[in-house]
Write an enzyme that holds these catalytic residues in place. Structure first.
Site, PDB file in Angstrom:
ATOM      1  N   ASP A   5      -5.384  -3.680 -11.910  1.00 35.70           N
ATOM      2  CA  ASP A   5      -6.300  -4.548 -11.177  1.00 35.70           C
ATOM      3  C   ASP A   5      -7.672  -4.492 -11.844  1.00 35.70           C
ATOM      4  O   ASP A   5      -8.112  -3.443 -12.327  1.00 35.70           O
ATOM      5  CB  ASP A   5      -6.417  -4.050  -9.728  1.00 35.70           C
ATOM      6  CG  ASP A   5      -7.105  -5.056  -8.818  1.00 35.70           C
ATOM      7  OD1 ASP A   5      -6.416  -5.637  -7.963  1.00 35.70           O
ATOM      8  OD2 ASP A   5      -8.327  -5.268  -8.952  1.00 35.70           O
TER       9      ASP A   5
ATOM     10  N   HIS B  54      -4.669  -7.718  -2.782  1.00 38.11           N
ATOM     11  CA  HIS B  54      -4.548  -7.122  -4.117  1.00 38.11           C
ATOM     12  C   HIS B  54      -3.160  -6.519  -4.320  1.00 38.11           C
ATOM     13  O   HIS B  54      -2.637  -6.539  -5.427  1.00 38.11           O
ATOM     14  CB  HIS B  54      -5.624  -6.037  -4.315  1.00 38.11           C
ATOM     15  CG  HIS B  54      -6.997  -6.622  -4.462  1.00 38.11           C
ATOM     16  ND1 HIS B  54      -7.644  -6.714  -5.666  1.00 38.11           N
ATOM     17  CD2 HIS B  54      -7.828  -7.174  -3.548  1.00 38.11           C
ATOM     18  CE1 HIS B  54      -8.825  -7.286  -5.497  1.00 38.11           C
ATOM     19  NE2 HIS B  54      -8.961  -7.569  -4.203  1.00 38.11           N
TER      20      HIS B  54
HETATM   21 BR1  BUP Z   1      -2.259 -12.228   7.623  1.00 37.34          BR
HETATM   22  C1  BUP Z   1      -0.757 -12.410   6.556  1.00 37.34           C
HETATM   23  N1  BUP Z   1       1.588 -12.558   6.359  1.00 37.34           N
HETATM   24  O1  BUP Z   1       0.689 -12.303   8.397  1.00 37.34           O
HETATM   25  P1  BUP Z   1      -4.935 -13.698   0.440  1.00 37.34           P
HETATM   26  C2  BUP Z   1      -0.872 -12.518   5.208  1.00 37.34           C
HETATM   27  N2  BUP Z   1       0.249 -12.626   4.437  1.00 37.34           N
HETATM   28  O2  BUP Z   1       2.528 -12.798   4.354  1.00 37.34           O
HETATM   29  P2  BUP Z   1      -6.674 -11.863   1.945  1.00 37.34           P
HETATM   30  C3  BUP Z   1       1.496 -12.669   5.020  1.00 37.34           C
HETATM   31  O3  BUP Z   1      -0.916 -11.763   2.563  1.00 37.34           O
HETATM   32  P3  BUP Z   1      -8.226 -11.236  -0.368  1.00 37.34           P
HETATM   33  C4  BUP Z   1       0.525 -12.413   7.173  1.00 37.34           C
HETATM   34  O4  BUP Z   1       0.912 -14.758   2.266  1.00 37.34           O
HETATM   35  C5  BUP Z   1      -0.892 -13.600   1.120  1.00 37.34           C
HETATM   36  O5  BUP Z   1       0.085 -13.386   0.140  1.00 37.34           O
HETATM   37  C6  BUP Z   1      -0.238 -13.991   2.433  1.00 37.34           C
HETATM   38  O6  BUP Z   1      -3.739 -12.663   0.571  1.00 37.34           O
HETATM   39  C7  BUP Z   1       0.125 -12.642   2.974  1.00 37.34           C
HETATM   40  O7  BUP Z   1      -5.989 -13.255   1.513  1.00 37.34           O
HETATM   41  C8  BUP Z   1      -1.559 -12.273   1.429  1.00 37.34           C
HETATM   42  O8  BUP Z   1      -4.489 -15.049   0.802  1.00 37.34           O
HETATM   43  C9  BUP Z   1      -3.036 -12.424   1.740  1.00 37.34           C
HETATM   44  O9  BUP Z   1      -5.474 -13.564  -0.935  1.00 37.34           O
HETATM   45  O10 BUP Z   1      -6.983 -11.080   0.636  1.00 37.34           O
HETATM   46  O11 BUP Z   1      -5.742 -11.079   2.744  1.00 37.34           O
HETATM   47  O12 BUP Z   1      -7.947 -12.258   2.582  1.00 37.34           O
HETATM   48  O13 BUP Z   1      -9.458 -11.055   0.450  1.00 37.34           O
HETATM   49  O14 BUP Z   1      -8.037 -10.160  -1.384  1.00 37.34           O
HETATM   50  O15 BUP Z   1      -8.112 -12.609  -0.952  1.00 37.34           O
END
Ligand code: BUP
Length: 456
Positions: free
Chosen positions: A115, A18
């Site tokens: 949000d 988020h």
């Molecule tokens: Br782990 C990791 N580096 O090592 P999502 C994640 N990310 O840049 P989530 C990194 O965190 P929700 C790391 O690129 C993305 O922008 C990744 O968001 C970054 O999954 C973010 O993909 C992660 O939406 O959140 O963390 O499960 O449950 O809210 O979807």
């Protein structure tokens, strides 16, 4: 510099999934001549949130910081112990407290971009301040349709009346198999469901709904939403994605990647707050090894990073690292995922389909093997499959539902990495994604129209 500029306050919710889109939006607005105040929810749940907030403001000193301390979490809820869901509940109950913080800002605010989790409280504040509220959705357009309709779907009754086999109709969008709907949605007492329903009822008060997607990627869903087919009283959806990466002097660079041949490495990550059982981690390791492909695996062993104490060797066994030392690497540190996906050595992405990850794969044109674990991720995986960005091992179920064997993982990774047609299709998605966010592209146009509307 005397040109009038809109002043936008941004309110993210908890967790990197988020926070990240809000940091990107903040940087995008600031680079388009907006004055930006970024509210930061305190305290943060994860270490990653704290370090990213600190480093973001160090890199973007022209963006104003405003800490927002949320109501302490209710302790009486027994439906979940997920610290992120508990914080969502606290944020959802705290939005109305923003009024006194925001009314004295200078220059006066033109709008709040908040949000979805805070829609109920923030829409009241915006009414008092006589400014528009734009709700920021951090998931797919498709999953947004489900949450917008959730208060009116009576999913609990659907389950009770034996409907667990029958698809759930979403107006204007066709049907969803119950197996892809997050299980908490069938329990109306669940904290997560309550938070979603409470805020979904206030969506009609928003001026617009920002989506981190682009028209080409989810055309039918966006059209159904904007033609009033999902619900007649919803504000317009504003697809402005994929969001641009923002500059950040932080993250673990991986020089090993530079030595690998083009498109030879499969990148494996399940996001910031998904963990797997030790058995599942070992099967996954076994699958990567058997696939014969090089791999870069970002492994999380706990839901909140602060609790991640076990070493990689304890988790996967010393011999795994001995056997795979020339084939792949496993890291526990935070990596720069966007940079990795954009690296020429990456040929595929095994992803949980958190929506930020999906948009990053779309932007870089990297084919995805979807392995959704919880929440919106199965619906997102459907979108990935439909847009031909990737394949989905549908029968693997939700995370933790069953043990997916190494052999099955290996077969799917081989399929992902060897499918040249899929790779070409993913590349096409990448071209369309980048076109959407360029000057004159569909997403950029929508964003500029909003900025123009808000300019005093
Ligand atoms: Br782990 C990791 N580096 O090592 P999502 C994640 N990310 O840049 P989530 C990194 O965190 P929700 C790391 O690129 C993305 O922008 C990744 O968001 C970054 O999954 C973010 O993909 C992660 O939406 O959140 O963390 O499960 O449950 O809210 O979807």
């Amino acid at each position: 510099c005397n040109q009038p500029q809109p002043h936008v306050a941004l309110l993210p919710s908890a967790g990197m999934g988020h926070l990240t889109p809000f940091l990107r939006l903040a940087a995008m607005l600031a680079s388009r001549s907006c004055t930006v105040t970024l509210m930061t929810i305190q305290p943060t749940v994860s270490e990653a949130e704290s370090t990213h907030i600190t480093s973001f403001f160090a890199t973007h000193p022209h963006i104003n910081r405003l800490d927002f301390h949320v109501h302490p979490s209710a302790t009486s809820d027994t439906t979940t112990d997920d610290p992120f869901f508990i914080r969502f509940g606290a944020i959802s109950r705290s939005g109305h407290l923003l009024g006194p913080l925001l009314c004295s800002l200078s220059p006066p605010l033109s709008a709040i971009f908040s949000d979805f989790i805070a829609t109920a409280g923030v829409s009241q504040v915006c009414e008092d301040l006589c400014i528009p509220n734009y709700t920021v959705i951090t998931t797919s357009a498709r999953f947004y349709s489900l949450i917008a309709c959730l208060p009116y779907l009576s999913l609990e009754n659907h389950a009770k009346t034996g409907g667990s086999e029958n698809d759930v109709e979403i107006p204007g969008l066709g049907s969803l198999a119950p197996s892809i709907i997050p299980p908490p949605f069938f329990n109306s007492n669940h904290l997560f469901t309550n938070v979603i329903e409470t805020n979904a009822r206030f969506l009609p008060k928003a001026k617009g709904i920002f989506l981190n997607t682009f028209h080409w990627f989810e055309p039918e869903t966006i059209a159904a939403q904007n033609n009033g087919k999902v619900l007649t009283n919803l504000p317009p959806v504003l697809p402005i994605g994929p969001y641009e990466p923002y500059e950040l002097k932080q993250g673990h660079h991986i020089p090993w990647l530079d030595d690998q041949p083009a498109e030879s490495v499969v990148y494996v990550s399940f996001g910031s707050r998904t963990t797997m059982s030790k058995d599942q981690l070992r099967e996954l390791g076994n699958g990567l090894e058997r696939s014969g492909h090089r791999f870069l695996w970002v492994l999380k062993a706990s839901k909140v990073d602060k609790d991640d104490k076990e070493s990689l060797e304890e988790l996967l066994g010393h011999s795994f690292f001995e056997r795979t030392k020339n084939e792949g690497i496993v890291v526990k540190e935070w990596v720069q995922q966007e940079e990795i996906l954009a690296h020429p050595a990456i040929g595929g992405f095994v992803s949980h389909c958190g929506w930020n990850s999906v948009m990053e794969a779309a932007q870089t044109g990297v084919p995805v093997l979807a392995w959704p674990q919880h929440g919106d991720q199965k619906v997102n995986a459907e979108v990935v499959e439909k847009a031909e960005l990737g394949i989905w091992a549908r029968h693997w179920g939700w995370g933790g539902q069953k043990l997916v064997k190494g052999q099955d993982v290996a077969e799917k990774v081989i399929e992902l990495m060897g499918d040249h047609i899929l790779r070409a299709k993913a590349r096409k998605v990448g071209e369309e994604a980048r076109k959407a966010s360029k000057v004159g592209g569909s997403s950029e146009k929508v964003l500029m129209e909003v900025i123009e509307f808000l300019t005093p």
